[in-house]
Motif scaffolding. Structure first.
Motif, PDB file in Angstrom:
ATOM      1  N   ASP A  89      41.851  38.513  54.852  1.00 45.46           N
ATOM      2  CA  ASP A  89      42.562  39.760  55.098  1.00 45.46           C
ATOM      3  C   ASP A  89      42.903  40.517  53.812  1.00 45.46           C
ATOM      4  OD1 ASP A  89      44.303  37.846  54.243  1.00 45.46           O
ATOM      5  OD2 ASP A  89      45.968  38.520  55.490  1.00 45.46           O
ATOM      6  N   GLN A  90      42.595  39.930  52.656  1.00 44.07           N
ATOM      7  CA  GLN A  90      42.885  40.565  51.370  1.00 44.07           C
ATOM      8  C   GLN A  90      41.637  41.274  50.846  1.00 44.07           C
ATOM      9  OE1 GLN A  90      45.931  40.564  49.951  1.00 44.07           O
ATOM     10  NE2 GLN A  90      46.632  39.492  51.794  1.00 44.07           N
ATOM     11  N   PRO A  91      41.798  42.428  50.181  1.00 42.70           N
ATOM     12  CA  PRO A  91      40.625  43.090  49.591  1.00 42.70           C
ATOM     13  C   PRO A  91      40.097  42.287  48.405  1.00 42.70           C
ATOM     14  CG  PRO A  91      42.637  44.238  48.990  1.00 42.70           C
ATOM     15  CD  PRO A  91      43.031  43.179  49.974  1.00 42.70           C
ATOM     16  N   LEU A  92      38.820  42.460  48.124  1.00 40.13           N
ATOM     17  CA  LEU A  92      38.207  41.765  46.992  1.00 40.13           C
ATOM     18  C   LEU A  92      38.758  42.296  45.678  1.00 40.13           C
ATOM     19  CD1 LEU A  92      34.492  41.621  48.140  1.00 40.13           C
ATOM     20  CD2 LEU A  92      36.156  39.774  48.141  1.00 40.13           C
ATOM     21  N   GLN A  93      38.964  41.409  44.744  1.00 41.26           N
ATOM     22  CA  GLN A  93      39.426  41.775  43.409  1.00 41.26           C
ATOM     23  C   GLN A  93      38.285  41.575  42.422  1.00 41.26           C
ATOM     24  OE1 GLN A  93      42.423  43.088  42.839  1.00 41.26           O
ATOM     25  NE2 GLN A  93      42.817  42.911  45.035  1.00 41.26           N
TER      26      GLN A  93
END
Length: 94
Positions: free
Chosen positions: A3-7
């Motif tokens: 659920d987290q955007p790619l860094q």
């Protein structure tokens, strides 16, 4: 986490404390030049291998297609590694 955007990747800050990288250079420039050196070695090695293959196995019918495929795939990988563009493979890459 899904659920987290790619860094974007960032090397550890302590890694560069061991090396004296001049102020005008970034990690990206150093990696690019290392890749250029690797590909220069690859080019010399490939030319020597092609020379020997053609000289000592000139009767092999598969030599020319294999050399052509090798050069095509290698140049595509080099292009993609150095600038993120593999122009003729773009439809197949993520």
């Amino acid at each position: 986490m899904p659920d987290q955007p790619l860094q974007p990747f960032a090397p550890p800050a302590a890694l560069f404390s061991y090396f004296n990288i001049p102020v005008g250079f970034s990690a990206g420039i150093v990696v690019t030049w290392v890749l250029y050196a690797v590909f220069a070695f690859w080019a010399v090695y490939t030319v020597v291998a092609i020379y020997h293959w053609l000289k000592y196995s000139h009767a092999s019918w598969i030599a020319f297609p294999a050399i052509a495929v090798h050069l095509f795939v290698s140049l595509a990988l080099m292009s993609y590694a150095l600038n993120g563009q593999a122009y003729f493979l773009a439809p197949y890459l993520p």
